[in-house]
Design a protein around this motif. Sequence first.
Motif, PDB file in Angstrom:
ATOM      1  N   LYS A 402       0.845  -1.184   0.000  1.00 59.70           N
ATOM      2  CA  LYS A 402       0.000   0.000   0.000  1.00 59.70           C
ATOM      3  C   LYS A 402       0.886   1.242   0.000  1.00 59.70           C
ATOM      4  CE  LYS A 402      -3.812  -2.431   0.455  1.00 59.70           C
ATOM      5  NZ  LYS A 402      -4.805  -2.530  -0.636  1.00 59.70           N
ATOM      6  N   TYR A 404       0.703   5.420  -0.409  1.00 62.05           N
ATOM      7  CA  TYR A 404      -0.165   6.579  -0.405  1.00 62.05           C
ATOM      8  C   TYR A 404       0.681   7.844  -0.555  1.00 62.05           C
ATOM      9  CZ  TYR A 404      -3.269   3.118   1.738  1.00 62.05           C
ATOM     10  OH  TYR A 404      -3.991   1.986   2.008  1.00 62.05           O
ATOM     11  N   PRO A 422       1.360   2.064  -8.921  1.00 60.02           N
ATOM     12  CA  PRO A 422       0.355   2.763  -8.117  1.00 60.02           C
ATOM     13  C   PRO A 422       0.068   4.181  -8.611  1.00 60.02           C
ATOM     14  CG  PRO A 422       2.467   2.858  -7.018  1.00 60.02           C
ATOM     15  CD  PRO A 422       2.681   2.041  -8.252  1.00 60.02           C
ATOM     16  N   ASP A 426      -4.580   6.855  -5.010  1.00 62.70           N
ATOM     17  CA  ASP A 426      -4.162   7.145  -3.631  1.00 62.70           C
ATOM     18  C   ASP A 426      -3.165   8.291  -3.540  1.00 62.70           C
ATOM     19  OD1 ASP A 426      -5.710   5.021  -2.492  1.00 62.70           O
ATOM     20  OD2 ASP A 426      -4.174   3.600  -3.152  1.00 62.70           O
ATOM     21  N   ASN A 428      -0.784   9.122  -5.627  1.00 66.70           N
ATOM     22  CA  ASN A 428       0.560   8.825  -6.115  1.00 66.70           C
ATOM     23  C   ASN A 428       0.839   9.510  -7.448  1.00 66.70           C
ATOM     24  OD1 ASN A 428       1.424   6.899  -4.027  1.00 66.70           O
ATOM     25  ND2 ASN A 428      -0.274   5.660  -4.806  1.00 66.70           N
TER      26      ASN A 428
END
Length: 458
Positions: A402, A404, A422, A426, A428
């Motif tokens: 994960k 962020y 990613p 989130d 990114n």
Amino acid sequence: IDNSCEGLIDESFIAVPFAYATVQDGIDAAANGDIVCVAAGTFTETISFDGKAITVMGQGVGQTIIDGGGSGPVVAFDQDESGDSVLDSLTVQGGANVSDGAGVYVSGTSPTLQNLEIANHSCENRTRCRGVGIFLFESQATLKDVEVHSNYSAPSSASTTALLTASGAGIYAALSEGEWENVDVHDNRIAIGTNGVQPGEAQAAGAGIYITVGEIVATAIWSSGNSISQLAGAYYMDAMGAGLFTTGGANVFSDLVVDENSTDLDDGGATFGGGIGLKQDDSTFGQTRVTSNSSDGDTNFGSGIGIYYQSAPTFSNLVVADNRVTSEANSGYGAVWVYDSSTLSIFNADIYANRNEAGGEQFAGGIYSGSQADLYFTNVSIVENAAAQAGAVSTDGTGAVKIYYGNIYGNTSPEFSGMSSPEGGDGNIAVHPQYSLSEGPAVDWDFSLTEGSRCIDA
């Protein structure tokens, strides 16, 4: 009594060598609360505080020297000493011929060690060497303004069945608490001759610092230039955390630098963290720099940081930069390696310009996770790392990844293995960060953002 020790050298008051010929003679004559003042010069002897709440004070590092002359421990605290037992302002050197604490030996006590140089101690021709410079066991010792350097740990055996272990050529701490401040641990060396011992039977950890089951609060700690290597004729060994290794603990580090430490296993072996190694450990790290460490072995699990066996550390304000798996290595698993159901949490970090140059498989340049390990990153930049399989992050897909508000940019292609990019989710992004940086050693690089950086307020 003048606590600075000034004015006592020329008086016949616990003054060494004026009133008492040796430091131990002065200790023997002292009562609780006294200061044993030691003049400039070299005193070839070993001493014990004998449970007394006294201060042994020299005239400064390099001025007053207690030299073990090849015997050890040079200084012993093993008779219920407390924080009122103080060793201050001198050099301790020349200890040898013991397995634990050739320099300073602390067991079941909690002295104060301050304004000290602990250097040039050795442990050789033994199957176990621990804390060659400083050995702490079940202690709440205070360390302040202490330099620990040039200590040598070289366990060896002619037996092909012996288990050889080296833990903490600089500092070893077991079942210990206490506060450390401004401690510089550098150029300590572990070198093991395994003499045909089978894989896994030779282990070296924490050439600089080794902590097991600790709750130490450590501030302004520098671990640099420490190394783990093999002696001629060695066969196979494990090397863990050349700069710092901690296991089973919940220590708190702040303002920590782990720089230019190395493992060099020419005759075969595995490295678990060229800079920092964490095994079943839940320590917390704030304001930490892990830079220019290198690892060389058959398999290299984290040239900068190796985390495994159900560890759950937390890092904030972290820099991992210019760490390298060398070209002599057979395989490399990134600058940061997380494994064995471990969980790594990072808040605010720059993972930059790390290189996996292994001559065989290059699994990651920045970060590798596997065997149900989880990664949770917030505000982390992963920039310009290099490896054949994945420049930024590689995972075996068994754990969570994960990220962020991260920035992943400029890593070698492909940037990811075992996961998708990613970017776009989130928070990114993938932009040039425009670090200030500077020329010179990576430990001095400036990771603040220049005006106009797209990372600002992104």
